[in-house]
Design a protein around this motif. Structure first.
Motif, PDB file in Angstrom:
ATOM      1  N   LYS A  41       0.848  -1.315   0.035  1.00 57.04           N
ATOM      2  CA  LYS A  41       0.057   0.094  -0.026  1.00 57.04           C
ATOM      3  C   LYS A  41       0.868   1.378   0.106  1.00 57.04           C
ATOM      4  O   LYS A  41       1.961   1.356   0.491  1.00 57.04           O
ATOM      5  N   LYS A  42       0.426   2.208  -0.736  1.00 56.03           N
ATOM      6  CA  LYS A  42       0.733   3.533  -0.649  1.00 56.03           C
ATOM      7  C   LYS A  42       0.174   4.555   0.801  1.00 56.03           C
ATOM      8  O   LYS A  42      -1.093   4.973   0.158  1.00 56.03           O
ATOM      9  N   GLY A  43       0.702   4.717   1.752  1.00 50.93           N
ATOM     10  CA  GLY A  43       0.004   5.508   2.594  1.00 50.93           C
ATOM     11  C   GLY A  43       0.628   7.008   2.504  1.00 50.93           C
ATOM     12  O   GLY A  43       0.050   7.928   1.914  1.00 50.93           O
ATOM     13  N   CYS A  44       1.900   7.175   3.090  1.00 52.88           N
ATOM     14  CA  CYS A  44       2.319   8.670   3.143  1.00 52.88           C
ATOM     15  C   CYS A  44       3.343   8.625   2.254  1.00 52.88           C
ATOM     16  O   CYS A  44       3.684  10.061   1.726  1.00 52.88           O
ATOM     17  N   GLU A  45       4.240   7.674   1.403  1.00 56.75           N
ATOM     18  CA  GLU A  45       5.120   7.757   0.554  1.00 56.75           C
ATOM     19  C   GLU A  45       6.274   8.531   1.188  1.00 56.75           C
ATOM     20  O   GLU A  45       7.163   9.111   0.289  1.00 56.75           O
ATOM     21  N   GLY A  47       7.984   7.182   3.886  1.00 55.63           N
ATOM     22  CA  GLY A  47       8.860   6.439   4.854  1.00 55.63           C
ATOM     23  C   GLY A  47       8.416   6.305   6.163  1.00 55.63           C
ATOM     24  O   GLY A  47       8.828   5.751   7.076  1.00 55.63           O
ATOM     25  N   GLU A  48       7.111   6.792   6.363  1.00 57.71           N
ATOM     26  CA  GLU A  48       6.751   6.997   7.849  1.00 57.71           C
ATOM     27  C   GLU A  48       5.837   6.029   8.358  1.00 57.71           C
ATOM     28  O   GLU A  48       5.616   5.693   9.467  1.00 57.71           O
ATOM     29  N   CYS A  49       4.684   5.651   7.378  1.00 59.48           N
ATOM     30  CA  CYS A  49       3.916   4.878   7.998  1.00 59.48           C
ATOM     31  C   CYS A  49       3.962   3.292   7.985  1.00 59.48           C
ATOM     32  O   CYS A  49       3.171   2.676   8.715  1.00 59.48           O
ATOM     33  N   GLY A  50       4.776   2.670   7.076  1.00 61.81           N
ATOM     34  CA  GLY A  50       5.096   1.321   7.004  1.00 61.81           C
ATOM     35  C   GLY A  50       4.172   0.524   6.053  1.00 61.81           C
ATOM     36  O   GLY A  50       4.004  -0.466   5.993  1.00 61.81           O
ATOM     37  N   ALA A  51       3.075   1.216   5.587  1.00 63.41           N
ATOM     38  CA  ALA A  51       2.173   0.413   4.544  1.00 63.41           C
ATOM     39  C   ALA A  51       2.634  -0.058   3.417  1.00 63.41           C
ATOM     40  O   ALA A  51       1.963  -1.057   3.021  1.00 63.41           O
ATOM     41  N   CYS A  52       3.728   0.310   2.987  1.00 61.52           N
ATOM     42  CA  CYS A  52       4.635  -0.093   1.860  1.00 61.52           C
ATOM     43  C   CYS A  52       5.525  -1.314   1.892  1.00 61.52           C
ATOM     44  O   CYS A  52       6.213  -1.650   1.279  1.00 61.52           O
ATOM     45  N   ASN A  62      10.627   0.025   3.728  1.00 62.22           N
ATOM     46  CA  ASN A  62       9.414   0.740   3.008  1.00 62.22           C
ATOM     47  C   ASN A  62       9.803   0.789   1.623  1.00 62.22           C
ATOM     48  O   ASN A  62      10.775   1.882   1.277  1.00 62.22           O
ATOM     49  N   CYS A  64       8.426   2.399  -0.634  1.00 61.61           N
ATOM     50  CA  CYS A  64       8.216   3.755  -1.094  1.00 61.61           C
ATOM     51  C   CYS A  64       9.584   4.581  -1.059  1.00 61.61           C
ATOM     52  O   CYS A  64       9.593   5.548  -2.155  1.00 61.61           O
TER      53      CYS A  64
HETATM   54  S1  FES Z   1       3.719   4.484   2.071  1.00 62.44           S
HETATM   55 FE1  FES Z   1       4.213   4.920   4.264  1.00 62.44          FE
HETATM   56  S2  FES Z   1       6.188   4.109   4.620  1.00 62.44           S
HETATM   57 FE2  FES Z   1       5.811   3.874   2.479  1.00 62.44          FE
END
Ligand code: FES
Ligand SMILES: Cc1cc2nc3c(=O)[nH]c(=O)nc-3n(C[C@H](O)[C@H](O)[C@H](O)COP(=O)(O)OP(=O)(O)OC[C@H]3O[C@@H](n4cnc5c(N)ncnc54)[C@H](O)[C@@H]3O)c2cc1C
Ligand code: FES
Lengths: 161, 295
Positions: A41-45, A47-52, A62, A64
């Motif tokens: 997933k792309k959340g923040c793009e 490096g902060e959220c970990g979705a990717c 991460n 992204c």
């Molecule tokens: S999309 Fe949030 S860390 Fe990569």
């Protein structure tokens, strides 16, 4: 001006892959757009959220903020790669379901990949250590408790085998 | 997709130096956890990049014959934290590396990037400052060594010549042998947060553990660059391991730092925290050295 595209070879979820990648692509772009691995997933793009989050040579990254060209020669594992030969999901995925560690599910694939990195070490971790190791994931739904419970349950089950 | 103009990939230090000469405006990218963020937010959009990510010779930690610890600039924080040489000789650097961002950022980010980024709030520089670390910079003319303290010019700017790259971080034996140290990061969250103030201290105790033979202290996020506090060090050097010494040391820090107020917190709060961290880090360093604090 150097080539804007580069041929890379890597292993993705156990299969050899080849791709012409735009040098400006992130690994998240490559996995989602070229390989259709949309668990990434792309959340923040940033490096902060970990979705990717995916595993590269067994370590969580991460994707992204990782250039796709750097994946050349690497072994990459995404959530899709956890599927067993019988088509069944893995123990850690089942534990996330059983412990209600999934609500909207956006953070789940990334969080599970961190859990896989931890579980593969085969060590017994305290609750505090699990929290630290899972701290690279932002979850707006579950409040984290159930995520820690799911990781702990799977860790204990695997260690008692 | 990132908005940059070109990517040149170096496979060796020589090739990186050649690319540096050939593309004077290009920026080095190592792990990318600062560079890619800046491209994403537009500050460095359109830049040319020289990737040193693939120079495997620049990864890892070695203990040299003379006791110098040589750290490859591409060593990630997690590899630094789990390295046996670091764990045995300078565990405080592992402690600092473990304070960075999140587990994923610790796998991505490199110690070289942490230094060259030039941020006053970065997590490993204060500890490298108290370990009298040197940086090895390699360019067309070969390699030169500079104390990491002198490498910082101003916020975000380090003394890197246009054809150079950082090729090693060196910690000399005499800087860590007999020393014990402690690093404290004060931030609002326990993960994924930048320091409000950070402090690294190390001490060498006398044989009877009753006096401080030598002490070094450095701080992050209290000035434009990370800084040592020689006045505070002098205030505690030779002193007994007492509350009085700790107090004299911590209050001397206030005269040597120049924190600011911003959206994170006020100058006054940063000063208060710096004094408190100094005391705590000194006490812990003394304890780790086998000493204790007496009234
Ligand atoms: S999309 Fe949030 S860390 Fe990569
Ligand atoms: C979500 C997130 C959280 C973070 N949290 C923290 C934190 O808690 N603490 C902290 O200290 N940092 C933190 N950072 C910042 C960053 O991860 C670190 O500064 C890291 O060390 C940068 O290393 P890198 O290899 O990724 O750097 P890059 O982005 O590749 O490079 C950083 C800078 O250094 C230069 N550079 C890199 N290597 C060399 C070299 N060998 N020679 C010459 N120049 C070089 C680059 O040109 C660039 O200017 C965070 C970043 C993100 C995205
Ligand atoms: S389940 Fe919704 S963000 Fe975690």
């Amino acid at each position: 001006m150097p080539d804007q595209y580069k041929l890379i070879r890597c292993t993705v979820n156990g299969r050899e892959k080849e791709a012409m990648v735009d040098v400006r692509a992130s690994l998240a772009d490559l996995l989602r757009n070229d390989f259709r691995l949309t668990s990434v997933k792309k959340g923040c793009e940033v490096g902060e959220c970990g979705a990717c989050n995916v595993l590269i040579d067994g370590e969580s990254f991460n994707s992204c903020i990782y250039l796709a060209v750097w994946a050349d020669g690497k072994d990459i594992l995404t959530l899709e790669g956890l599927e067993g030969p019988d088509g069944k999901i893995s123990d850690i995925q089942q534990a996330f379901i059983d412990e209600a560690a999934v609500q909207c599910g956006f953070c789940t694939p990334g969080a599970i990949m961190s859990a896989v990195e931890i579980l593969n070490e085969g060590r017994l971790l305290s609750d505090e250590e699990i929290r630290v190791r899972m701290s690279g994931h932002l979850c707006r739904c579950t409040g984290y408790e159930n995520i820690v419970r799911a990781v702990k349950k799977t860790m204990l089950a695997r260690l008692s085998q | 997709m990132y908005d940059f103009k070109a990517l040149y990939e170096a496979k060796s230090v020589d090739e990186a130096v050649r690319l540096r000469r050939g593309h004077p405006g290009a920026r080095i990218i190592a792990g990318g956890s600062d560079v890619l963020i800046r491209i994403r937010n537009g500050k460095w959009a359109g830049a040319e990049l020289i990737s040193i990510h693939g120079i495997d010779a620049l990864r890892g930690v070695k203990l040299e014959d003379d006791g110098t610890i040589r750290i490859g600039p591409l060593t990630s924080f997690s590899h630094l934290a789990s390295d046996p040489v670091i764990g045995t000789h300078i565990p405080v650097l592992a402690e600092a590396a473990n304070q960075v961002g999140s587990p994923q950022i610790r796998n991505i980010g490199t110690i070289g990037g942490n230094i060259c980024n030039g941020s006053p709030a970065a997590d490993t520089p204060p500890t490298l400052f108290v370990l009298d670390a040197q940086v090895e910079l390699t360019g067309t003319e070969g390699a030169r060594r500079v104390p990491v303290r002198d490498f910082y010019i101003r916020a975000g700017v380090v003394d890197l010549k246009p054809d150079e790259l950082l090729t090693a971080v060196l910690v000399p034996g005499e800087a860590y042998r007999g020393y014990t140290g402690h690093y404290i990061k004060y931030a609002m969250r326990e993960a994924l947060d930048i320091s409000v103030v950070s402090c690294s201290v190390n001490v060498k105790l006398t044989e009877d553990k009753k006096r401080i033979e030598n002490v070094r202290a450095a701080f992050g996020a209290v000035g434009p660059v990370p800084l040592r506090t020689p006045g505070a060090e002098a205030a505690a050097r030779g002193g007994e391991t007492t509350e009085r010494t700790v107090k004299a040391f911590a209050s001397a820090v206030l005269g040597e730092i120049s924190p600011w107020s911003d959206w994170r917190t006020s100058k006054a709060f940063r000063e208060h925290i710096a004094e408190e961290l100094a005391a705590r880090a000194l006490i812990r360093s003394i304890e780790l050295g086998g000493g204790g604090i007496h009234a």
